[in-house]
Scaffold this motif. Structure first.
Motif, PDB file in Angstrom:
ATOM      1  N   THR A 117     -19.609 -19.371  -7.955  1.00 18.73           N
ATOM      2  CA  THR A 117     -18.540 -18.591  -8.583  1.00 18.73           C
ATOM      3  C   THR A 117     -17.692 -17.764  -7.622  1.00 18.73           C
ATOM      4  OG1 THR A 117     -20.047 -16.738  -8.974  1.00 18.73           O
ATOM      5  CG2 THR A 117     -19.847 -18.403 -10.734  1.00 18.73           C
ATOM      6  N   CYS A 118     -18.143 -17.562  -6.404  1.00 18.94           N
ATOM      7  CA  CYS A 118     -17.394 -16.671  -5.512  1.00 18.94           C
ATOM      8  C   CYS A 118     -16.042 -17.275  -5.154  1.00 18.94           C
ATOM      9  CB  CYS A 118     -18.198 -16.350  -4.258  1.00 18.94           C
ATOM     10  SG  CYS A 118     -18.512 -17.741  -3.162  1.00 18.94           S
ATOM     11  N   GLU A 119     -15.089 -16.392  -4.911  1.00 22.86           N
ATOM     12  CA  GLU A 119     -13.747 -16.804  -4.515  1.00 22.86           C
ATOM     13  C   GLU A 119     -13.261 -15.879  -3.416  1.00 22.86           C
ATOM     14  OE1 GLU A 119     -10.923 -17.240  -7.676  1.00 22.86           O
ATOM     15  OE2 GLU A 119     -12.410 -18.118  -9.017  1.00 22.86           O
ATOM     16  N   LEU A 120     -12.401 -16.414  -2.564  1.00 20.50           N
ATOM     17  CA  LEU A 120     -11.817 -15.592  -1.515  1.00 20.50           C
ATOM     18  C   LEU A 120     -10.864 -14.581  -2.141  1.00 20.50           C
ATOM     19  CD1 LEU A 120     -11.037 -18.274   1.208  1.00 20.50           C
ATOM     20  CD2 LEU A 120     -12.825 -16.550   1.263  1.00 20.50           C
ATOM     21  N   PRO A 121     -10.826 -13.375  -1.605  1.00 19.50           N
ATOM     22  CA  PRO A 121      -9.878 -12.389  -2.135  1.00 19.50           C
ATOM     23  C   PRO A 121      -8.439 -12.815  -1.832  1.00 19.50           C
ATOM     24  CG  PRO A 121     -11.047 -11.522  -0.218  1.00 19.50           C
ATOM     25  CD  PRO A 121     -11.641 -12.861  -0.523  1.00 19.50           C
ATOM     26  N   ASP A 122      -7.527 -12.340  -2.650  1.00 11.68           N
ATOM     27  CA  ASP A 122      -6.100 -12.598  -2.438  1.00 11.68           C
ATOM     28  C   ASP A 122      -5.708 -12.017  -1.082  1.00 11.68           C
ATOM     29  OD1 ASP A 122      -3.303 -12.595  -2.375  1.00 11.68           O
ATOM     30  OD2 ASP A 122      -3.116 -12.017  -4.473  1.00 11.68           O
ATOM     31  N   PRO A 123      -5.100 -12.822  -0.194  1.00  5.89           N
ATOM     32  CA  PRO A 123      -4.758 -12.306   1.141  1.00  5.89           C
ATOM     33  C   PRO A 123      -3.734 -11.173   1.105  1.00  5.89           C
ATOM     34  CG  PRO A 123      -3.851 -14.511   0.808  1.00  5.89           C
ATOM     35  CD  PRO A 123      -4.715 -14.206  -0.374  1.00  5.89           C
ATOM     36  N   ASP A 124      -3.012 -11.031  -0.018  1.00  2.01           N
ATOM     37  CA  ASP A 124      -2.028  -9.959  -0.136  1.00  2.01           C
ATOM     38  C   ASP A 124      -2.631  -8.668  -0.684  1.00  2.01           C
ATOM     39  OD1 ASP A 124       0.002 -11.644   0.809  1.00  2.01           O
ATOM     40  OD2 ASP A 124       0.413 -12.405  -1.210  1.00  2.01           O
ATOM     41  N   CYS A 125      -3.916  -8.711  -1.044  1.00  4.71           N
ATOM     42  CA  CYS A 125      -4.564  -7.540  -1.644  1.00  4.71           C
ATOM     43  C   CYS A 125      -4.723  -6.436  -0.597  1.00  4.71           C
ATOM     44  CB  CYS A 125      -5.938  -7.925  -2.200  1.00  4.71           C
ATOM     45  SG  CYS A 125      -6.791  -6.528  -2.981  1.00  4.71           S
ATOM     46  N   THR A 126      -4.255  -5.243  -0.963  1.00  7.29           N
ATOM     47  CA  THR A 126      -4.365  -4.084  -0.075  1.00  7.29           C
ATOM     48  C   THR A 126      -5.593  -3.249  -0.396  1.00  7.29           C
ATOM     49  OG1 THR A 126      -3.084  -2.682  -1.570  1.00  7.29           O
ATOM     50  CG2 THR A 126      -1.844  -3.917   0.116  1.00  7.29           C
ATOM     51  N   HIS A 127      -6.318  -3.608  -1.460  1.00  2.25           N
ATOM     52  CA  HIS A 127      -7.466  -2.852  -1.959  1.00  2.25           C
ATOM     53  C   HIS A 127      -7.051  -1.481  -2.468  1.00  2.25           C
ATOM     54  CE1 HIS A 127     -10.099  -5.985  -0.531  1.00  2.25           C
ATOM     55  NE2 HIS A 127      -9.546  -5.903   0.651  1.00  2.25           N
ATOM     56  N   ASP A 128      -5.753  -1.288  -2.689  1.00  3.88           N
ATOM     57  CA  ASP A 128      -5.219  -0.078  -3.278  1.00  3.88           C
ATOM     58  C   ASP A 128      -4.475  -0.517  -4.534  1.00  3.88           C
ATOM     59  OD1 ASP A 128      -3.882   2.206  -4.059  1.00  3.88           O
ATOM     60  OD2 ASP A 128      -2.800   2.477  -2.177  1.00  3.88           O
ATOM     61  N   CYS A 129      -5.109  -0.333  -5.684  1.00  2.00           N
ATOM     62  CA  CYS A 129      -4.565  -0.871  -6.932  1.00  2.00           C
ATOM     63  C   CYS A 129      -3.224  -0.259  -7.313  1.00  2.00           C
ATOM     64  CB  CYS A 129      -5.567  -0.703  -8.059  1.00  2.00           C
ATOM     65  SG  CYS A 129      -7.043  -1.733  -7.803  1.00  2.00           S
ATOM     66  N   SER A 130      -2.838   0.837  -6.662  1.00  2.00           N
ATOM     67  CA  SER A 130      -1.546   1.426  -6.977  1.00  2.00           C
ATOM     68  C   SER A 130      -0.397   0.606  -6.409  1.00  2.00           C
ATOM     69  CB  SER A 130      -1.466   2.856  -6.449  1.00  2.00           C
ATOM     70  OG  SER A 130      -1.450   2.856  -5.025  1.00  2.00           O
ATOM     71  N   THR A 131      -0.704  -0.350  -5.510  1.00  2.00           N
ATOM     72  CA  THR A 131       0.351  -1.168  -4.909  1.00  2.00           C
ATOM     73  C   THR A 131       0.692  -2.385  -5.749  1.00  2.00           C
ATOM     74  OG1 THR A 131      -1.169  -2.494  -3.582  1.00  2.00           O
ATOM     75  CG2 THR A 131      -0.311  -0.456  -2.590  1.00  2.00           C
ATOM     76  N   CYS A 132      -0.099  -2.638  -6.813  1.00  6.26           N
ATOM     77  CA  CYS A 132       0.173  -3.799  -7.661  1.00  6.26           C
ATOM     78  C   CYS A 132      -0.380  -3.516  -9.056  1.00  6.26           C
ATOM     79  CB  CYS A 132      -0.438  -5.063  -7.072  1.00  6.26           C
ATOM     80  SG  CYS A 132      -2.247  -5.073  -7.058  1.00  6.26           S
ATOM     81  N   GLY A 133      -0.495  -4.516  -9.875  1.00  2.00           N
ATOM     82  CA  GLY A 133      -0.994  -4.366 -11.225  1.00  2.00           C
ATOM     83  C   GLY A 133      -2.488  -4.491 -11.336  1.00  2.00           C
ATOM     84  N   GLY A 134      -3.194  -4.480 -10.245  1.00  2.00           N
ATOM     85  CA  GLY A 134      -4.633  -4.652 -10.273  1.00  2.00           C
ATOM     86  C   GLY A 134      -5.020  -6.096 -10.070  1.00  2.00           C
ATOM     87  N   CYS A 135      -6.294  -6.332  -9.980  1.00  2.00           N
ATOM     88  CA  CYS A 135      -6.781  -7.693  -9.741  1.00  2.00           C
ATOM     89  C   CYS A 135      -6.633  -8.541 -10.989  1.00  2.00           C
ATOM     90  CB  CYS A 135      -8.248  -7.656  -9.310  1.00  2.00           C
ATOM     91  SG  CYS A 135      -8.476  -6.816  -7.724  1.00  2.00           S
ATOM     92  N   GLN A 136      -6.259  -9.793 -10.828  1.00  2.00           N
ATOM     93  CA  GLN A 136      -6.113 -10.720 -11.945  1.00  2.00           C
ATOM     94  C   GLN A 136      -7.454 -11.320 -12.233  1.00  2.00           C
ATOM     95  OE1 GLN A 136      -3.629  -9.221 -11.550  1.00  2.00           O
ATOM     96  NE2 GLN A 136      -1.918 -10.278 -12.356  1.00  2.00           N
TER      97      GLN A 136
END
Length: 136
Positions: A117-136
């Motif tokens: 089930t594991c998946e690679l994280p989105d390469p654009d993820c900053t780990h700061d949810c304020s920069t986007c709408g959160g993880c899909q």
């Protein structure tokens, strides 16, 4: 099934991938491109001349070094603009992406994540949810 046999199966899958074939075909086209081969030989010659001049230390002719650097850069730019080299570079970039994916997934496995089930994280993820709408 042993780890070695699984790795060999992975190797077969990599070599069966169309991206692998595209890289091999592009490399073969480069090998057959006489103009490109002459340019590559000329690049090597310029590089050798540069090395010979640069190893002279204080006696090195800076003007000659700059001239050789400029010649090399101009020819390198010309080589990289060639159709066959552009196809090769694109194919190599695709293979590099495949290698990054495989390496990233293996890293997740070594971290103990579930291989099913594991998946690679989105390469654009900053780990700061304020920069986007959160993880899909």
């Amino acid at each position: 099934m042993s780890l070695e046999s699984i790795l060999r199966e992975l190797g077969k899958e990599i070599q069966a991938d169309p991206r692998f074939k595209a890289l091999k075909d592009a490399a073969a086209a480069n090998d057959k491109d006489e103009t490109l081969q002459k340019q590559m030989q000329e690049l090597q010659l310029i590089s050798l001349k540069y090395q010979q001049e640069a190893t002279k230390g204080e006696e090195a002719d800076e003007e000659r070094i700059n001239e050789l650097q400029n010649q090399y850069q101009e020819l390198y730019t010309e080589v990289m603009k060639g159709e066959n080299m552009m196809k090769y570079s694109a194919a190599a970039a695709e293979m590099e992406e495949m290698a990054k994916y495989i390496s990233g997934m293996i890293g997740l496995f070594f971290d103990g994540q579930d291989p099913e089930t594991c998946e690679l994280p989105d390469p654009d993820c900053t780990h700061d949810c304020s920069t986007c709408g959160g993880c899909q």
